[in-house]
Motif scaffolding. Sequence first.
Motif, mmCIF file in Angstrom:
data_model
loop_
_atom_site.group_PDB
_atom_site.id
_atom_site.type_symbol
_atom_site.label_atom_id
_atom_site.label_comp_id
_atom_site.label_asym_id
_atom_site.label_seq_id
_atom_site.Cartn_x
_atom_site.Cartn_y
_atom_site.Cartn_z
ATOM 1 N N ASP A 107 -1.465 10.368 -0.036
ATOM 2 C CA ASP A 107 -1.661 10.652 -1.461
ATOM 3 C C ASP A 107 -0.804 9.608 -2.210
ATOM 4 O O ASP A 107 0.406 9.784 -2.334
ATOM 5 N N VAL A 108 -1.453 8.540 -2.641
ATOM 6 C CA VAL A 108 -0.684 7.410 -3.184
ATOM 7 C C VAL A 108 -0.567 7.509 -4.704
ATOM 8 O O VAL A 108 -1.579 7.592 -5.399
ATOM 9 N N VAL A 109 0.663 7.500 -5.180
ATOM 10 C CA VAL A 109 0.903 7.405 -6.625
ATOM 11 C C VAL A 109 1.215 5.938 -6.887
ATOM 12 O O VAL A 109 2.199 5.405 -6.367
ATOM 13 N N THR A 110 0.341 5.276 -7.653
ATOM 14 C CA THR A 110 0.493 3.832 -7.856
ATOM 15 C C THR A 110 0.945 3.535 -9.285
ATOM 16 O O THR A 110 0.306 3.955 -10.247
ATOM 17 N N LEU A 111 2.045 2.819 -9.396
ATOM 18 C CA LEU A 111 2.494 2.341 -10.706
ATOM 19 C C LEU A 111 1.890 0.951 -10.898
ATOM 20 O O LEU A 111 1.983 0.105 -10.005
ATOM 21 N N GLU A 112 1.269 0.732 -12.024
ATOM 22 C CA GLU A 112 0.581 -0.550 -12.257
ATOM 23 C C GLU A 112 1.507 -1.552 -12.942
ATOM 24 O O GLU A 112 2.442 -1.169 -13.654
ATOM 25 N N THR A 113 1.226 -2.829 -12.718
ATOM 26 C CA THR A 113 1.909 -3.899 -13.463
ATOM 27 C C THR A 113 0.837 -4.902 -13.888
ATOM 28 O O THR A 113 -0.327 -4.762 -13.509
ATOM 29 N N ASP A 114 1.272 -5.905 -14.620
ATOM 30 C CA ASP A 114 0.313 -6.957 -15.019
ATOM 31 C C ASP A 114 0.278 -8.099 -13.986
ATOM 32 O O ASP A 114 -0.269 -9.158 -14.268
ATOM 33 N N TRP A 115 0.878 -7.890 -12.818
ATOM 34 C CA TRP A 115 0.943 -8.887 -11.740
ATOM 35 C C TRP A 115 1.759 -10.123 -12.174
ATOM 36 O O TRP A 115 1.592 -11.193 -11.621
ATOM 37 N N ARG A 116 2.655 -9.945 -13.149
ATOM 38 C CA ARG A 116 3.422 -11.108 -13.610
ATOM 39 C C ARG A 116 4.919 -10.838 -13.557
ATOM 40 O O ARG A 116 5.712 -11.538 -14.163
ATOM 41 N N ARG A 117 5.290 -9.798 -12.811
ATOM 42 C CA ARG A 117 6.710 -9.431 -12.653
ATOM 43 C C ARG A 117 6.831 -8.559 -11.405
ATOM 44 O O ARG A 117 5.820 -8.191 -10.802
ATOM 45 N N GLY A 118 8.083 -8.225 -11.072
ATOM 46 C CA GLY A 118 8.285 -7.340 -9.920
ATOM 47 C C GLY A 118 8.082 -5.890 -10.322
ATOM 48 O O GLY A 118 7.732 -5.578 -11.467
ATOM 49 N N ALA A 119 8.313 -4.992 -9.361
ATOM 50 C CA ALA A 119 8.226 -3.562 -9.659
ATOM 51 C C ALA A 119 9.373 -3.184 -10.597
ATOM 52 O O ALA A 119 10.458 -3.760 -10.519
ATOM 53 N N SER A 147 1.425 -13.193 -3.608
ATOM 54 C CA SER A 147 0.262 -13.566 -4.426
ATOM 55 C C SER A 147 0.643 -13.968 -5.850
ATOM 56 O O SER A 147 -0.114 -14.665 -6.511
ATOM 57 N N THR A 148 1.813 -13.523 -6.304
ATOM 58 C CA THR A 148 2.202 -13.817 -7.697
ATOM 59 C C THR A 148 3.507 -14.601 -7.776
ATOM 60 O O THR A 148 3.888 -15.046 -8.841
ATOM 61 N N SER A 149 4.208 -14.705 -6.661
ATOM 62 C CA SER A 149 5.556 -15.277 -6.549
ATOM 63 C C SER A 149 6.583 -14.531 -7.401
ATOM 64 O O SER A 149 7.509 -15.141 -7.915
ATOM 65 N N CYS A 150 6.425 -13.228 -7.487
ATOM 66 C CA CYS A 150 7.409 -12.388 -8.190
ATOM 67 C C CYS A 150 8.177 -11.531 -7.186
ATOM 68 O O CYS A 150 7.591 -10.975 -6.261
ATOM 69 N N MET A 151 9.477 -11.414 -7.415
ATOM 70 C CA MET A 151 10.345 -10.612 -6.551
ATOM 71 C C MET A 151 10.606 -9.244 -7.182
ATOM 72 O O MET A 151 10.627 -9.105 -8.402
ATOM 73 N N THR A 152 10.855 -8.273 -6.323
ATOM 74 C CA THR A 152 11.335 -6.970 -6.795
ATOM 75 C C THR A 152 12.771 -6.801 -6.339
ATOM 76 O O THR A 152 13.121 -7.158 -5.213
ATOM 77 N N ASP A 153 13.598 -6.256 -7.230
ATOM 78 C CA ASP A 153 15.017 -6.058 -6.947
ATOM 79 C C ASP A 153 15.178 -4.795 -6.095
ATOM 80 O O ASP A 153 15.191 -3.672 -6.616
#
Length: 389
Positions: A107-119, A147-153
């Motif tokens: 049961d996946v709860v997905t938080l969306e982004t604009d694919w231009r930053r990390g989580a 795919s976007t070259s964005c890191m998540t902290d």
Amino acid sequence: MTTFVSGRHFLHTPGPTNLPDRVLRAMDRNAINHRGPEFGELGREVIEKLRPVFGTESIVGIYPSSGTGSWEAAMVNTLRAGDRVLLTRTGQFSHLWEQMALRFGLDVVTLETDWRRGADPHAIGQALEDDKEHRIKAVFVVHSETSTSCMTDVAAVRRVMDAAKHPALLMVDAISSLGCTAYTHDAWGVDVTIAGSQKGLMVPPGLSFCAISQKALAARPGGSPRSYWDWEPLVAANKTGYFPYTPAMHLMWALREALAMLQEEGLENVYARHARYANATRLAAAGWGLELQCQDPAAYGPGVTAIRVPDGYSADKLRGVVLDKFNMSLGNGLGRVEDKVFRIGHMGDLGVLSLMGALSGVEMGLRAAGIPHKEGGAQAAMNFLSTDR
Ligand SMILES: Cc1ncc(COP(=O)(O)O)c(C=O)c1O
């Protein structure tokens, strides 16, 4: 029909990366008995030398598989259909991880982004605060969204999990960050770190890794039916340097050599080199007047840079021209950013001149493909690389 092109191919995809000659040579040998003493020694040495790269004293399991296999292993060992997980779709790889989770009935709860930053750690923290009954069993994070070259902290994600006093497991995909930037499985309180051989580790595709905390290991009875991916026999065999099945022994020799190279250069130097090349690449993009896909400077990735072409132009055409004319492979745009971005891989075994060759190839390609840009991106990178350090 492919025509003959002289000179070496410039492989600038963000994995697989260039294989150092030393790594290639380490594989040029006969097979051995994988149940004999020589293999056990190799297995133990490789596992021990992987630990500082993962920043862990805990278990590091090795699968003869691509990274996707270790995604699956992490899931089936700890979760079962109906379990809730929290994931942020930062790009194509987190999207694919989500799709795998859905196929297992999670049961996946997905938080969306604009694919231009990390989580966003705050959004993750809020979702965990709201989950009073602790139904979320795991938080999935892609450290470097290739795919976007964005890191998540990741450390920030652990902090919000602790602040919410939430018991979920923290699972991190470090496939394109491991070996490119400092990673600390233990200090960040990660439960499962997933990685692959073919990126910062400079080894051919075909090995994947799971660093596993005791908490994740203890979650096994709550997992799904599994056989090949079961951690138990793998962890038990790996402890003595062996595998429960026939290991990819040539890749293990390759990995031993690659780990020796990382050790000789010094991990801090390896990470500084990646940061420097990433910086040079961003300076080149700025010089060309092209936009980076990543819009958050704090999230710029160390091993790959995704660059947008102007609206109405094709990134795939650019890549085709660069391949045909200059014998260089660049990463393509994936999923939502297909044909809109091209990606310059600058991870793994790379010298300054190789990077400059790649950036020059891109600049020539932009001109040859008729993509509007300013001249001087490669020059900006050269200025930086010749004066810095
Ligand atoms: C961040 C990330 N996750 C997962 C994968 C999938 O790994 P593999 O292709 O080794 O299965 C990749 C591959 O590029 C990746 O970059």
